[in-house]
Design a protein around this motif. Structure first.
Motif, short mmCIF file in Angstrom:
data_model
loop_
_atom_site.label_atom_id
_atom_site.label_comp_id
_atom_site.label_asym_id
_atom_site.label_seq_id
_atom_site.Cartn_x
_atom_site.Cartn_y
_atom_site.Cartn_z
N ARG A 99 0.82 -1.22 0.00
CA ARG A 99 0.00 0.00 0.00
C ARG A 99 0.86 1.27 0.00
NH1 ARG A 99 -4.94 -0.97 2.39
NH2 ARG A 99 -5.41 1.16 1.79
N PRO A 206 9.24 2.05 15.83
CA PRO A 206 9.82 1.09 14.86
C PRO A 206 8.76 0.14 14.33
CG PRO A 206 10.60 0.64 17.09
CD PRO A 206 9.82 1.91 17.16
N LYS A 207 8.92 -0.26 13.08
CA LYS A 207 7.94 -1.15 12.43
C LYS A 207 8.63 -1.93 11.33
CE LYS A 207 5.75 2.68 11.76
NZ LYS A 207 6.78 3.71 12.01
N SER A 208 7.96 -2.96 10.83
CA SER A 208 8.53 -3.78 9.76
C SER A 208 7.62 -3.79 8.55
CB SER A 208 8.71 -5.23 10.23
OG SER A 208 9.53 -5.29 11.36
N TYR A 221 -5.61 -10.31 3.71
CA TYR A 221 -4.93 -9.12 3.19
C TYR A 221 -5.36 -8.83 1.76
CZ TYR A 221 -2.04 -7.82 7.12
OH TYR A 221 -1.63 -7.35 8.33
N PRO B 10 -3.61 -4.21 9.81
CA PRO B 10 -2.85 -3.00 9.50
C PRO B 10 -2.62 -2.89 7.99
CG PRO B 10 -1.58 -4.46 10.93
CD PRO B 10 -2.86 -5.15 10.65
N GLN B 11 -2.74 -1.66 7.47
CA GLN B 11 -2.61 -1.40 6.05
C GLN B 11 -1.27 -1.94 5.50
OE1 GLN B 11 -2.01 2.81 4.45
NE2 GLN B 11 -4.21 2.63 4.44
N SER B 13 0.06 -4.83 5.39
CA SER B 13 0.69 -5.85 6.24
C SER B 13 1.92 -5.34 6.99
CB SER B 13 1.02 -7.13 5.43
OG SER B 13 2.02 -6.87 4.47
N VAL B 14 1.90 -4.05 7.34
CA VAL B 14 3.00 -3.48 8.12
C VAL B 14 2.88 -3.99 9.56
CG1 VAL B 14 4.06 -1.33 8.95
CG2 VAL B 14 3.04 -1.42 6.68
N VAL B 15 4.02 -4.41 10.11
CA VAL B 15 4.03 -4.86 11.51
C VAL B 15 4.39 -3.66 12.37
CG1 VAL B 15 5.05 -6.47 13.16
CG2 VAL B 15 4.74 -7.16 10.77
N LEU B 16 3.45 -3.25 13.20
CA LEU B 16 3.62 -1.99 13.94
C LEU B 16 4.28 -2.19 15.31
CD1 LEU B 16 0.17 -0.50 12.96
CD2 LEU B 16 2.40 0.20 12.10
N ALA B 18 7.50 -3.45 17.34
CA ALA B 18 8.91 -3.83 17.19
C ALA B 18 9.23 -5.09 17.99
CB ALA B 18 9.80 -2.68 17.63
#
Lengths: 392, 98
Positions: A99, A206-208, A221, B10-11, B13-16, B18
């Motif tokens: 996205r 922080p994020k992935s 998804y 989450p938009q 598939s971002v892992v918010l 840590a």
């Protein structure tokens, strides 16, 4: 307001990018899009924009760098054509699935083999299912206008999906036309400030990006991604309404030309629509009720709206500037999907034209309209799919 | 109207969160289990170097401790590499659940 200039499609798109001033552009040259990014890199060199231009070693890298920059939280653009888009293929899905609202002028060009640098829609049609929004433009003015609007559509917080803005290679990208430029301040104001969502550079949070999602959530998804696409037409129309207020130029999900009372119609995208409109005028003068429908938004495809616009037509010819070998042309398949919802179905034929930049000439439009007149009378279709303008 | 499950994801598939991979206990995959016998261990740290999952616990003083069975997948590399003491391995693989 604005300025009237004589420019090519590439020049107009480079101007739009200059006015929008993206944070990052990563690009690799490929005919006929080279000229677009070359002009833009001139703006970077001359300090006309603040954009960080990343010169990469391939289109796969270009799209990868765009993805990284967009995930970092930037407004990002690139441009490509043909083999370049094909080389980006894997990364296109990642941009859409993650996205990231990256904007990409796609200067439509044939795909190899045999090697060819001229305009057709094979590249764009190949990227149909990548999850990118696709907008097709008839001329340089539309390419310029669509490119500016695409930022608002793609970056809309309900959408956040990348968009390709397509124009025909050479026919539009390299032909000089009259284009009305919008004032820099108006473009800036129209596009607005970029709002980053989940930026990687927000180091306090922080994020992935790009996790492994297996059988437990992947399906969900994709369902969410489909839902986002269903919201695009409404946003595209809202943006078009604002754009009309600013410029007086009106855009819809598609354009109709003398279609309201038409008995026969041609459906065709991009530059070929212009030639077709001229011939439709000639047939109207002869008393033949011919009309045209030119899709603008190809992904998502507005099936119901197009079905409504075509519901009174007896015979339709869909002209595809791309082929699906062993299948019907890609636009024909979409129009067939739209027609499915109609109570009374029109007769339909599919013509493949203009591959590898083969000229689409007035006599080809005449040939198609003559056949439609016959089909509307008899209701009989002899060949569903045929090549036109082919040397026999 | 309440949101459908897929609408809450989450938009993109971002892992918010840590460090959330620590919650993924890969040790559940194990069918063979390494068994450590301290008296045969010479503290060479080969097992710690070779372990692909950082599943060999080490104290702040650098001394080898027992395995972290939450993450040990039971690959057996540690047992293969273990030199042991006087011909006796410090790590041997046993069937899980025995």
């Amino acid at each position: 307001m604005g300025k009237i200039v004589a420019v090519t499609g590439n020049e107009a798109c480079a101007q739009a990018l200059k006015q929008i001033n993206p944070d990052v552009c990563a690009a690799y040259p490929i005919t006929p899009a080279t000229d677009l990014m070359q002009r833009f890199s001139g703006f970077v060199n001359d300090g006309k924009v603040d954009t960080e231009l990343v010169l990469v070693e391939s289109e796969h890298s270009a799209m990868s760098a765009c993805i990284g920059a967009a995930a970092a939280g930037g407004r990002v653009a690139t441009a490509t054509s043909s083999q370049g888009l094909a080389l980006m293929w894997e990364m296109l899905y990642i941009a859409a699935g993650s996205r990231l609202p990256i904007i990409m002028p796609l200067v439509n060009r044939a795909l190899s083999a045999p090697l060819n640098i001229h305009g057709d829609h094979s590249d764009g049609m190949g990227a149909r299912d990548t999850g990118w929004i696709q907008i097709y433009s008839e001329n340089a003015q539309e390419a310029y206008d669509n490119l500016i609007q695409s930022f608002r559509i793609a970056e809309h917080l309900d959408i956040r999906t990348p968009a390709m803005v397509c124009m025909d290679g050479f026919i539009v990208s390299h032909s000089i036309e009259r284009v009305e430029y919008i004032d820099d301040a108006d473009v800036k104001n129209f596009v607005g400030k970029f709002q980053a969502v989940h930026p990687l550079l927000d180091l306090d949070n922080p994020k992935s990006y790009g996790p492994l999602i297996l059988t437990d959530l992947y399906h969900e998804y994709k369902r969410a991604q489909h839902e986002v696409m269903t919201k695009v037409p409404k946003v595209a129309l809202e943006v078009a309404a604002d754009f009309e207020k600013m410029t007086g130029r009106k855009y819809g999900l598609f354009e109709t030309y003398r279609l309201e009372d038409a008995e026969i119609a041609i459906v065709v995208m991009s530059s070929a629509a212009g030639t077709t409109k001229d011939i439709i005028d000639e047939y109207r003068d002869k008393g033949i009720k011919a009309g045209l429908l030119k899709p603008r938004l190809f992904r998502p495809f507005p099936y119901l709206e197009i079905a409504d616009a075509l519901k009174h037509v007896k015979a339709i010819a869909v002209l595809d500037r791309a082929d699906s070998f062993g299948g019907y042309g890609p636009l024909f398949m979409e129009i067939s999907g739209a027609v499915m919802s109609m109570d009374t179905k029109p007769a339909m034929i599919n013509k493949i034209f203009g591959l590898g930049g083969r000229d689409y000439l007035p006599d080809q439009a005449e040939q198609v309209l003559d056949e439609l007149v016959k089909i509307a009378k008899t209701g009989k279709v002899e060949n569903v799919k045929e090549y036109i303008g082919v040397r026999e | 109207m309440s949101k459908k499950f897929w609408e809450t994801l989450p938009q993109g598939s971002v892992v918010l969160e840590a460090g959330s991979s620590a919650k993924f206990k890969t040790g559940a995959w194990r069918s063979m289990r390494p068994k450590w016998t301290e008296e045969n261990c010479i503290q060479c740290m080969f097992c710690w170097i070779y372990c692909p999952d950082m599943a060999v616990k080490v104290t702040a003083e650098g001394k080898r401790e027992n395995f972290d069975y939450d993450y040990c997948k039971g690959c057996g590399i540690c047992a293969l590499e273990c030199p042991g003491k006087k011909g006796k391995k410090a790590i041997v693989m046993e069937e899980e659940g025995k």
